[in-house]
Design an enzyme around this catalytic site. Sequence first.
Site, short mmCIF file in Angstrom:
data_model
loop_
_atom_site.label_atom_id
_atom_site.label_comp_id
_atom_site.label_asym_id
_atom_site.label_seq_id
_atom_site.Cartn_x
_atom_site.Cartn_y
_atom_site.Cartn_z
N GLY A 10 -16.64 -23.08 43.31
CA GLY A 10 -15.48 -23.86 42.90
C GLY A 10 -14.93 -24.68 44.06
O GLY A 10 -15.39 -24.57 45.21
N LEU A 12 -12.05 -24.56 45.76
CA LEU A 12 -11.53 -23.76 46.87
C LEU A 12 -12.61 -22.85 47.44
O LEU A 12 -12.72 -22.70 48.66
CB LEU A 12 -10.33 -22.93 46.41
CG LEU A 12 -9.74 -21.99 47.45
CD1 LEU A 12 -9.25 -22.76 48.69
CD2 LEU A 12 -8.59 -21.15 46.86
N ALA A 60 -11.90 -18.38 38.50
CA ALA A 60 -10.95 -18.49 37.39
C ALA A 60 -11.52 -19.45 36.37
O ALA A 60 -12.37 -20.29 36.70
CB ALA A 60 -9.59 -19.01 37.88
N TRP A 61 -11.06 -19.32 35.13
CA TRP A 61 -11.36 -20.36 34.15
C TRP A 61 -10.17 -21.31 34.22
O TRP A 61 -9.07 -20.98 33.79
CB TRP A 61 -11.54 -19.78 32.75
CG TRP A 61 -12.12 -20.81 31.82
CD1 TRP A 61 -12.98 -21.82 32.16
CD2 TRP A 61 -11.89 -20.94 30.41
NE1 TRP A 61 -13.30 -22.58 31.04
CE2 TRP A 61 -12.64 -22.06 29.96
CE3 TRP A 61 -11.13 -20.22 29.49
CZ2 TRP A 61 -12.64 -22.47 28.63
CZ3 TRP A 61 -11.14 -20.64 28.17
CH2 TRP A 61 -11.89 -21.75 27.74
N THR A 101 -1.31 -19.54 40.35
CA THR A 101 -0.96 -20.91 40.00
C THR A 101 0.53 -21.14 39.77
O THR A 101 1.25 -20.23 39.35
CB THR A 101 -1.74 -21.31 38.72
OG1 THR A 101 -1.29 -22.59 38.27
CG2 THR A 101 -1.53 -20.31 37.60
N ASP A 102 0.94 -22.39 39.95
CA ASP A 102 2.30 -22.85 39.60
C ASP A 102 2.53 -22.76 38.09
O ASP A 102 3.68 -22.74 37.64
CB ASP A 102 2.49 -24.30 40.08
CG ASP A 102 1.38 -25.24 39.64
OD1 ASP A 102 0.26 -24.76 39.35
OD2 ASP A 102 1.61 -26.46 39.60
N TYR A 125 -3.47 -20.62 29.68
CA TYR A 125 -3.96 -20.51 31.07
C TYR A 125 -2.92 -19.82 31.95
O TYR A 125 -3.23 -18.87 32.67
CB TYR A 125 -4.28 -21.91 31.60
CG TYR A 125 -4.55 -21.99 33.09
CD1 TYR A 125 -5.74 -21.50 33.63
CD2 TYR A 125 -3.60 -22.54 33.96
CE1 TYR A 125 -5.97 -21.55 35.00
CE2 TYR A 125 -3.84 -22.60 35.32
CZ TYR A 125 -5.02 -22.11 35.84
OH TYR A 125 -5.24 -22.17 37.19
N LYS A 129 -3.23 -16.22 33.83
CA LYS A 129 -3.14 -16.10 35.29
C LYS A 129 -2.01 -15.13 35.68
O LYS A 129 -2.15 -14.37 36.65
CB LYS A 129 -2.91 -17.47 35.93
CG LYS A 129 -4.09 -18.43 35.81
CD LYS A 129 -5.30 -18.03 36.64
CE LYS A 129 -5.04 -18.11 38.14
NZ LYS A 129 -6.26 -17.78 38.92
N TRP A 147 -1.90 -28.04 41.95
CA TRP A 147 -2.50 -29.38 41.96
C TRP A 147 -3.61 -29.47 43.03
O TRP A 147 -3.55 -30.31 43.94
CB TRP A 147 -1.43 -30.44 42.23
CG TRP A 147 -0.34 -30.55 41.20
CD1 TRP A 147 0.08 -29.59 40.34
CD2 TRP A 147 0.48 -31.69 40.94
NE1 TRP A 147 1.11 -30.07 39.56
CE2 TRP A 147 1.37 -31.36 39.90
CE3 TRP A 147 0.55 -32.97 41.49
CZ2 TRP A 147 2.33 -32.25 39.41
CZ3 TRP A 147 1.50 -33.86 40.99
CH2 TRP A 147 2.37 -33.51 39.96
P1 NDP Z 1 -12.58 -24.36 40.12
O1 NDP Z 1 -12.58 -24.44 38.63
O2 NDP Z 1 -13.08 -25.50 40.92
O3 NDP Z 1 -13.37 -23.07 40.59
C1 NDP Z 1 -13.33 -21.85 39.89
C2 NDP Z 1 -14.70 -21.25 39.96
O4 NDP Z 1 -14.66 -20.01 39.25
C3 NDP Z 1 -15.78 -22.12 39.30
O5 NDP Z 1 -16.86 -22.29 40.20
C4 NDP Z 1 -16.18 -21.31 38.08
O6 NDP Z 1 -17.53 -21.43 37.76
C5 NDP Z 1 -15.88 -19.92 38.56
N1 NDP Z 1 -15.80 -18.98 37.43
C6 NDP Z 1 -15.39 -19.20 36.16
N2 NDP Z 1 -15.54 -18.09 35.43
C7 NDP Z 1 -16.05 -17.15 36.27
C8 NDP Z 1 -16.42 -15.80 36.10
N3 NDP Z 1 -16.31 -15.17 34.91
N4 NDP Z 1 -16.91 -15.13 37.17
C9 NDP Z 1 -17.05 -15.75 38.36
N5 NDP Z 1 -16.73 -17.03 38.58
C10 NDP Z 1 -16.22 -17.72 37.53
O7 NDP Z 1 -11.09 -24.00 40.50
P2 NDP Z 1 -10.32 -24.21 41.90
O8 NDP Z 1 -11.25 -23.94 43.04
O9 NDP Z 1 -9.59 -25.48 41.82
O10 NDP Z 1 -9.26 -23.04 41.76
C11 NDP Z 1 -9.26 -21.92 42.64
C12 NDP Z 1 -8.10 -21.03 42.25
O11 NDP Z 1 -6.89 -21.77 42.36
C13 NDP Z 1 -8.14 -20.49 40.82
O12 NDP Z 1 -7.64 -19.17 40.82
C14 NDP Z 1 -7.17 -21.36 40.08
O13 NDP Z 1 -6.58 -20.68 38.97
C15 NDP Z 1 -6.14 -21.65 41.16
N6 NDP Z 1 -5.41 -22.90 40.99
C16 NDP Z 1 -6.09 -24.07 40.78
C17 NDP Z 1 -5.39 -25.24 40.60
C18 NDP Z 1 -6.10 -26.53 40.37
O14 NDP Z 1 -5.41 -27.57 40.29
N7 NDP Z 1 -7.42 -26.56 40.29
C19 NDP Z 1 -3.91 -25.27 40.65
C20 NDP Z 1 -3.31 -23.99 40.91
C21 NDP Z 1 -4.05 -22.86 41.09
P3 NDP Z 1 -18.00 -22.41 36.58
O15 NDP Z 1 -17.57 -23.79 37.00
O16 NDP Z 1 -19.45 -22.19 36.54
O17 NDP Z 1 -17.28 -21.96 35.34
#
Ligand code: NDP
Length: 281
Positions: A10, A12, A60-61, A101-102, A125, A129, A147
């Site tokens: 992902g 982060l 996360a999803w 998350t916010d 969502y 969370k 964000w």
């Molecule tokens: P991403 O969606 O880029 O990354 C999340 C990763 O989790 C993806 O690679 C996804 O894989 C993977 N994932 C999904 N389901 C599973 C599972 N069952 N087991 C293992 N891995 C899984 O998110 P971010 O990096 O942006 O977010 C990181 C964190 O920050 C998360 O907790 C998110 O809730 C939080 N956050 C994110 C924000 C945003 O704006 N993005 C804002 C606030 C908080 P795949 O793509 O294959 O599904």
Amino acid sequence: MRILVTGAAGQLGIDLVAHCELHGDDVIGLDRAGLDVSDRSAVLGSVTTLRPDVIVNTAAWTAVDACEGDVDRAVRVNALGPRWLREAASLAGAHLVHISTDYVFDGMLDRPYHEWDEPNPQSVYGASKLAGEREVGQDACIIRTSWVCGANGNNMVKTILRLVREQPSLSFVDDQRGCPTFTADLAPMVRRLALDRRSGVHHVTNGGAVSWFEFVREIVAESGHDPAMVHPIATADLDPPRPAPRPANSVLDNAVLRLAAEPLLRHHREPLRELVAHLLA
Ligand code: NDP
């Protein structure tokens, strides 16, 4: 100190693993194929085999609108995953760091949210969370951010850099405010809090609250285009409306870091400039 990062493909996750590697940590990044956090036996198996000192759950999803249509999947990944990770961390004696998350807030407050404000999520969502936060327990470190933008994955910066080439004008909402946060700055703070074995809730965002309209204007200007091409609209005027409600105010006061006199992340314009330059290079 061995660090296990879940969700390592992902936005982060990629930058966190890279940052830890840069600092010579013994870091293991597992993407969804390597470890599905919603699979209890896989989580227990990986953690007890790898024996990390710290687990950082970035998995996360995050498809906020899609979560509205599949509550079970949202809860399985965002709430049950953290339950299995807590169980595994406890078996292995590992410290658990969980990213949140916010969107756990309803956005009705007229000031930035601090860590002791009462969550009241409005979307599936956000609710999933918040459930995840409760699953990881008091000893874990919960890092709420907002964000998120980085060089990898999908985010507003990458979307806008594509749209400015395709469309003559853009409309974005001016009644949802938050703090854009860049993985280049977030990852080092996550690593630092993880290695410190912090517990409790921490808000970690870049500085500078903006509406989506204002943020998009900044991105457009950084990319060398005319920010006047971006027009403000109200959330109520979105056509079609988005399935998941978003908080109007999701500005997070980084109160724990601030009150503990810890360094805060920079104003978001600096990492924005760096990211746009990197993506356009
Ligand atoms: P991403 O969606 O880029 O990354 C999340 C990763 O989790 C993806 O690679 C996804 O894989 C993977 N994932 C999904 N389901 C599973 C599972 N069952 N087991 C293992 N891995 C899984 O998110 P971010 O990096 O942006 O977010 C990181 C964190 O920050 C998360 O907790 C998110 O809730 C939080 N956050 C994110 C924000 C945003 O704006 N993005 C804002 C606030 C908080 P795949 O793509 O294959 O599904």
